[in-house]
Design a protein around this motif. Structure first.
Motif, short mmCIF file in Angstrom:
data_model
loop_
_atom_site.label_atom_id
_atom_site.label_comp_id
_atom_site.label_asym_id
_atom_site.label_seq_id
_atom_site.Cartn_x
_atom_site.Cartn_y
_atom_site.Cartn_z
N ASP A 379 0.82 -1.22 0.00
CA ASP A 379 0.00 0.00 0.00
C ASP A 379 0.84 1.26 0.00
OD1 ASP A 379 -2.17 -1.66 0.07
OD2 ASP A 379 -2.96 -0.95 1.99
N ASP A 380 1.98 1.23 0.70
CA ASP A 380 2.78 2.44 0.87
C ASP A 380 3.90 2.58 -0.16
OD1 ASP A 380 4.44 0.45 1.79
OD2 ASP A 380 4.83 1.37 3.75
N ALA A 381 3.90 1.76 -1.20
CA ALA A 381 4.89 1.93 -2.27
C ALA A 381 4.69 3.29 -2.92
CB ALA A 381 4.74 0.83 -3.31
N VAL A 382 5.78 3.93 -3.31
CA VAL A 382 5.72 5.23 -3.99
C VAL A 382 5.85 4.98 -5.49
CG1 VAL A 382 6.75 7.51 -4.24
CG2 VAL A 382 6.73 6.38 -1.99
N VAL A 383 4.78 5.28 -6.21
CA VAL A 383 4.73 5.05 -7.66
C VAL A 383 4.74 6.39 -8.37
CG1 VAL A 383 3.41 4.05 -9.56
CG2 VAL A 383 3.50 2.88 -7.34
#
Length: 554
Positions: A379-383
């Motif tokens: 959820d907290d991946a930076v895309v």
């Protein structure tokens, strides 16, 4: 004998005083002393880049995530000019950034001279502050002003030019960095809050439009509270995805697609737009208020520019969090509650993703790539999503649950920012998975920064949507003139290309490989991964036809 402090050393001390941790850039003949002093610093890490454009994108993305100015440097002339795209991008995206370049010595600025061009005049239209250091004594004030201006209520870019002879001069012994002045929190007026409450009470179908100003002032909780208190939907711009979780019952999605999208049906039905942290540079108001018949409550740190389709009824110009907190407190004294039906809109978005999940074709549908990208990432991946057809699909469908976890450029909307931007993002969020998503057209514009990421030992994932063309322009041509030309090209072997930089390359050639490769890259924790996935953009025109035939009742 004590070595005298140079202007270059004083400038670095001022950067240290501003809590700068990274400076991105390329050395040149005229900024040798500055680069040397940066590398001597125990507080600042100088990141050598492969192009000044990459340096400016790294700095702007770092600044966007950290909420403090990212810093990039270059030499004079062509080096400084190469910085300009990322500087302009930061300014139009309201991102804090300070750019510093060398300039020729004062002894030759008055005449034609090698690599001399009026840099201050070039940077002034794309920054909030641009000036040249004419004396060592001015450095503390000018650096403080550059950072203060870049961090103002509407953040942006600042630029300083440092002449070669000034850089090497001795600085006065009494010159030291200036103290950082405390920020004040402006409060809304009681009359403006009262007018806003009256407008909301009189409305039948209000809707919240949340822009990226909500992110600047960390007002996500207040937006959610206002939405829940009134039970009204929240639509975001591309740049503010994640302000409200897509899992929230009142989350409606994004506006910003080039044609009417599902979310516009809810906006069409609205008679009041509560606009929070929105600026018209992010999205043309004509697409949300074509008849100019909606009332608008504008809540932001600044008055919006004049636009025929954005007629503000009430301006609440103050700290966004403070304004929302005061407004919520006033609304709690009322009994105002609305009902809305946005389930059909949310279902249509869900259906697109399910369609992608169940697809068994190769090249992959855009919906499939979006679905698998979301499924394989935490959820907290930076895309970071680049400009092009990829942006339209990711902005519309990529489910975002947290602030600043889906970064989209919709101010200047430049191509090729995401690969270098991912380096800035990883330095700002070292404990997060960072993914740059881009088309093959964007990739090769700044692909040399793969070497920078490898050299800096960063864990990055680069996903290339491969269609051998400038896909968004092809899409636009097919829409407007029913054919396309001048948009197709060939690509290198992306696996070999990645490996030549010391990265890990993966090419999707079979069903199921994209999910497998992405899982591998996320689990690796180290290394730079480049994953090329063929995308079937025939879905573009199918989407346009579908949206054109969609009707619903809200």
């Amino acid at each position: 004998m004590t070595e005298k402090k140079t202007t270059a050393r004083l400038l670095v001390e001022c950067l240290e005083n501003e809590n700068v941790k990274y400076v991105f850039g390329i050395p040149g003949e005229e900024n040798i002393n500055l680069v040397d002093e940066l590398n001597k610093s125990e507080k600042i890490h100088f990141v050598l880049t492969r192009h000044e454009q990459g340096a400016s994108f790294m700095a702007s993305t770092y600044g966007r995530l950290m909420g403090m100015p990212g810093v990039c440097i270059a030499t004079l002339g062509p080096g400084a000019i190469n910085l300009m795209l990322g500087v302009a991008d930061a300014e139009t995206n309201s991102t804090p950034l300070v750019a510093i370049s060398a300039q020729g010595g004062l002894t030759r600025l008055h005449k034609e001279s090698h690599q001399i061009i009026d840099l201050v005049s070039m940077f002034k239209p794309i920054t909030q502050y641009a000036d040249m250091v004419l004396t060592p004594r001015a450095v503390p004030e000018m650096v403080r002003k550059a950072f203060s201006t870049a961090k103002r209520d509407r953040p942006g870019a600042s630029y300083l030019a440092l002449p070669q002879d000034i850089e090497a001069e001795s600085a006065p012994e009494e010159s030291h960095p200036l103290a950082i002045d405390p920020l004040s929190v402006t409060q809304p007026t009681a009359s403006d809050i009262e007018k806003a409450v009256e407008l909301i009470a009189a409305a039948k179908h209000p809707i919240i439009l949340a822009g990226d100003g909500v992110l600047w002032k960390h007002a996500e909780q207040e937006v959610r509270e206002l939405s829940e208190l009134l039970n009204i939907p929240v639509v975001t711009t591309f740049m503010s995805k994640g302000v409200i979780s897509d899992r929230h019952k009142n989350s409606l999605g994004v506006v910003g697609f080039m044609r009417k999208d599902y979310e516009n049906f809810a906006i069409d039905d609205a008679d009041l737009i509560i606009s929070i942290g929105f600026s018209i540079q992010q999205f043309d108001p004509q697409k949300i208020n074509p008849k100019r018949d909606k009332k608008i409550i504008h809540i932001n740190m600044f008055r919006q520019d004049v636009d025929n389709h954005y007629p503000v009824t009430v301006n609440i110009i103050a700290n966004i969090r403070a304004s929302l907190q005061t407004l919520i407190q006033a609304l709690r004294l009322q009994e105002i509650h609305f009902s809305h039906q946005i389930s059909e809109i949310k279902q249509l978005i869900h259906d697109e993703l399910v369609n992608g999940a169940n697809s068994q074709q190769l090249p992959l549908k855009p919906q499939t790539v979006v679905y698998q990208t979301r499924k394989q990432l935490p959820d907290d991946a930076v895309v970071l999503v680049d400009t092009g057809a990829v942006k339209m699909w990711m902005a519309r469908l990529y489910q975002t649950y947290l602030s600043n976890t889906c970064l989209i450029d919709n101010g200047l909307s430049t191509m090729s920012w995401t690969l270098p931007g991912a380096i800035g993002a990883k330095l700002a969020r070292p404990d997060k998975v960072v993914v740059a998503v881009m088309g093959d057209g964007s990739f090769l514009m700044n692909s040399q920064e793969i070497e920078t990421a490898v050299r800096e030992n960063l864990h990055l994932i680069i996903v290339i949507w491969e269609d051998h063309s400038y896909g968004l322009i092809k899409w636009k041509m097919d829409m407007e003139i029913q054919h396309h030309n001048g948009v197709d090209f060939d690509n290198p072997d992306f696996v070999k290309y990645a490996e030549s930089f010391g990265a890990i390359g993966r090419q999707v050639t079979q069903l199921g490989e994209y999910a497998k490769f992405l899982q591998e890259a996320v689990a690796a924790k180290t290394g730079v991964y480049v994953i090329a996935v063929p995308v079937d953009y025939r879905e573009n025109m199918k989407l346009i036809a579908k949206l054109g035939n969609t009707t619903m009742r809200i």
